[in-house]
Design an enzyme around this catalytic site. Structure first.
Site, PDB file in Angstrom:
ATOM      1  N   ASN A  88     -82.723 -54.385  69.168  1.00 58.32           N
ATOM      2  CA  ASN A  88     -83.809 -55.117  68.501  1.00 58.32           C
ATOM      3  C   ASN A  88     -84.673 -55.759  69.580  1.00 58.32           C
ATOM      4  O   ASN A  88     -84.266 -56.736  70.196  1.00 58.32           O
ATOM      5  CB  ASN A  88     -83.211 -56.171  67.560  1.00 58.32           C
ATOM      6  CG  ASN A  88     -84.281 -56.993  66.865  1.00 58.32           C
ATOM      7  OD1 ASN A  88     -85.468 -56.696  66.965  1.00 58.32           O
ATOM      8  ND2 ASN A  88     -83.855 -58.033  66.158  1.00 58.32           N
ATOM      9  N   PHE A  89     -85.859 -55.191  69.769  1.00 63.03           N
ATOM     10  CA  PHE A  89     -86.750 -55.704  70.819  1.00 63.03           C
ATOM     11  C   PHE A  89     -87.401 -57.027  70.442  1.00 63.03           C
ATOM     12  O   PHE A  89     -87.976 -57.698  71.295  1.00 63.03           O
ATOM     13  CB  PHE A  89     -87.875 -54.690  71.108  1.00 63.03           C
ATOM     14  CG  PHE A  89     -87.474 -53.528  71.991  1.00 63.03           C
ATOM     15  CD1 PHE A  89     -86.191 -53.386  72.477  1.00 63.03           C
ATOM     16  CD2 PHE A  89     -88.422 -52.569  72.351  1.00 63.03           C
ATOM     17  CE1 PHE A  89     -85.850 -52.318  73.305  1.00 63.03           C
ATOM     18  CE2 PHE A  89     -88.087 -51.505  73.170  1.00 63.03           C
ATOM     19  CZ  PHE A  89     -86.807 -51.368  73.648  1.00 63.03           C
ATOM     20  N   LYS A  90     -87.408 -57.347  69.141  1.00 65.37           N
ATOM     21  CA  LYS A  90     -88.126 -58.554  68.672  1.00 65.37           C
ATOM     22  C   LYS A  90     -89.586 -58.482  69.150  1.00 65.37           C
ATOM     23  O   LYS A  90     -90.201 -57.436  69.009  1.00 65.37           O
ATOM     24  CB  LYS A  90     -87.405 -59.816  69.128  1.00 65.37           C
ATOM     25  CG  LYS A  90     -85.907 -59.761  68.766  1.00 65.37           C
ATOM     26  CD  LYS A  90     -85.147 -61.019  69.020  1.00 65.37           C
ATOM     27  CE  LYS A  90     -83.697 -60.837  68.597  1.00 65.37           C
ATOM     28  NZ  LYS A  90     -82.897 -62.032  68.746  1.00 65.37           N
ATOM     29  N   HIS A 149     -83.050 -60.489  58.897  1.00 64.41           N
ATOM     30  CA  HIS A 149     -82.753 -61.085  60.208  1.00 64.41           C
ATOM     31  C   HIS A 149     -82.970 -62.603  60.143  1.00 64.41           C
ATOM     32  O   HIS A 149     -83.930 -63.080  59.530  1.00 64.41           O
ATOM     33  CB  HIS A 149     -83.631 -60.468  61.296  1.00 64.41           C
ATOM     34  CG  HIS A 149     -83.121 -60.795  62.670  1.00 64.41           C
ATOM     35  ND1 HIS A 149     -83.329 -62.023  63.259  1.00 64.41           N
ATOM     36  CD2 HIS A 149     -82.389 -60.078  63.549  1.00 64.41           C
ATOM     37  CE1 HIS A 149     -82.744 -62.039  64.449  1.00 64.41           C
ATOM     38  NE2 HIS A 149     -82.168 -60.865  64.657  1.00 64.41           N
ATOM     39  N   GLU A 195     -74.662 -61.538  62.351  1.00 65.95           N
ATOM     40  CA  GLU A 195     -75.211 -62.198  63.531  1.00 65.95           C
ATOM     41  C   GLU A 195     -75.201 -63.706  63.318  1.00 65.95           C
ATOM     42  O   GLU A 195     -76.140 -64.262  62.718  1.00 65.95           O
ATOM     43  CB  GLU A 195     -76.664 -61.752  63.762  1.00 65.95           C
ATOM     44  CG  GLU A 195     -76.827 -60.270  64.023  1.00 65.95           C
ATOM     45  CD  GLU A 195     -78.156 -59.983  64.709  1.00 65.95           C
ATOM     46  OE1 GLU A 195     -78.122 -59.481  65.844  1.00 65.95           O
ATOM     47  OE2 GLU A 195     -79.213 -60.290  64.139  1.00 65.95           O
ATOM     48  N   GLY A 237     -79.218 -65.191  71.219  1.00 69.32           N
ATOM     49  CA  GLY A 237     -80.057 -65.616  72.341  1.00 69.32           C
ATOM     50  C   GLY A 237     -79.550 -66.832  73.086  1.00 69.32           C
ATOM     51  O   GLY A 237     -80.284 -67.422  73.874  1.00 69.32           O
ATOM     52  N   SER A 295     -75.709 -62.420  71.436  1.00 73.54           N
ATOM     53  CA  SER A 295     -75.306 -62.506  72.844  1.00 73.54           C
ATOM     54  C   SER A 295     -74.309 -61.427  73.266  1.00 73.54           C
ATOM     55  O   SER A 295     -73.396 -61.679  74.060  1.00 73.54           O
ATOM     56  CB  SER A 295     -74.770 -63.905  73.162  1.00 73.54           C
ATOM     57  OG  SER A 295     -75.811 -64.863  73.014  1.00 73.54           O
TER      58      SER A 295
HETATM   59  P1  13P Z   1     -79.369 -61.450  71.458  1.00 73.59           P
HETATM   60  O1  13P Z   1     -78.573 -60.191  71.781  1.00 73.59           O
HETATM   61  O2  13P Z   1     -80.520 -61.659  72.401  1.00 73.59           O
HETATM   62  O3  13P Z   1     -78.491 -62.629  71.297  1.00 73.59           O
HETATM   63  O4  13P Z   1     -80.071 -61.195  70.021  1.00 73.59           O
HETATM   64  C1  13P Z   1     -79.295 -60.732  68.985  1.00 73.59           C
HETATM   65  C2  13P Z   1     -80.166 -60.373  67.838  1.00 73.59           C
HETATM   66  O5  13P Z   1     -80.751 -61.234  67.188  1.00 73.59           O
HETATM   67  C3  13P Z   1     -80.332 -58.953  67.510  1.00 73.59           C
HETATM   68  O6  13P Z   1     -80.946 -58.777  66.289  1.00 73.59           O
END
Ligand code: 13P
Length: 226
Positions: free
Chosen positions: A6-8, A86, A155, A161, A191
């Site tokens: 997930n690049f966000k 999400h 999640e 993050g 993470s």
């Molecule tokens: P991180 O891997 O940066 O913690 O993010 C997880 C996430 O939200 C994936 O959708």
């Protein structure tokens, strides 16, 4: 195993193209399943080992929804996969469970593969495991848990993050409980990185991972599969 990136709001259309080419060549002979969710501006038609999905869309074919995209825009790039629920959309964009369920239904009725995200905030985790499960169970309200094209991603919000993943024990017990509510492939996210991936993938009821920051470099992301 399933590996989803997930690049966000990271990467551009150009850098996503380069990323895809690199990951395709790395993953060529892999038996794992790969998904990539780039920003909307980087959606593109793609045939290969990696399936491209949308991080979001509005539950409409087209219409007056400023700033959103719908089915017609996704179809242009043959996108048939979407992330729904999400926590960043639930929390930062105030998406309600009702709206999320509507979105789920719309994309289900259009045959999309749905990666459906759930996760509790820290204050719930700090209460007890029972409260966590109750909280997560509510995030299935209005959701057809028997949908054949469904993948669930657990999640915990406090692990996203932060560099602090859930412990292996927390993942094990929460995944076991989620499977009793929804018996579908279940990813862990929050993470995930090179240091913890091996242990996470060994946990029963973990069918893969949804990765944010550790997915942004293709070599780094692919190394998680090794
Ligand atoms: P991180 O891997 O940066 O913690 O993010 C997880 C996430 O939200 C994936 O959708």
């Amino acid at each position: 195993m399933i590996f989803a990136a997930n690049f966000k709001t990271n990467h551009t259309r150009t850098s996503t193209k380069e990323y895809l080419a690199t990951l395709e060549s790395l993953a060529q002979n892999s038996s794992d399943e790969f998904y990539l969710f780039p920003p909307l501006s980087a959606l593109q038609s793609h045939i290969g080992k990696i399936t491209i999905g949308s991080q979001n869309a509005y539950p409409t074919k087209k219409g007056a929804f400023t700033g959103e995209i719908g089915l017609e825009q996704l179809k242009e790039f043959e996108i048939r996969t979407i992330l729904i629920g999400h926590s960043e959309r639930r929390v930062l964009l105030s998406e309600s469970q009702d709206f999320i369920a509507k979105k789920f239904d719309f994309f289900k009725n259009n045959g999309f593969k749905i990666i459906y995200c759930i996760g509790e905030p820290l204050e719930i985790r700090e209460e007890d495991e029972l409260k966590v499960i109750e909280f997560l169970a509510e995030q299935f309200n209005g959701i057809d848990t028997s949908y054949e094209n469904l993948i669930v991603a657990y999640e915990p919000i406090w692990a996203i993050g932060t560099g602090v993943s859930a412990t292996n024990e927390q993942i094990a017990s929460t995944h076991q409980a989620i499977k009793t509510i929804c018996d579908k492939p279940l990813l862990y996210g929050g993470s995930v990185n090179a240091a913890n991936i091996k242990d996470i993938l060994k946990i029963p009821n973990v069918d893969g991972v949804l990765v944010g920051s550790a997915s942004l470099d293709p070599q780094n992301f692919f190394s998680l599969t090794k």
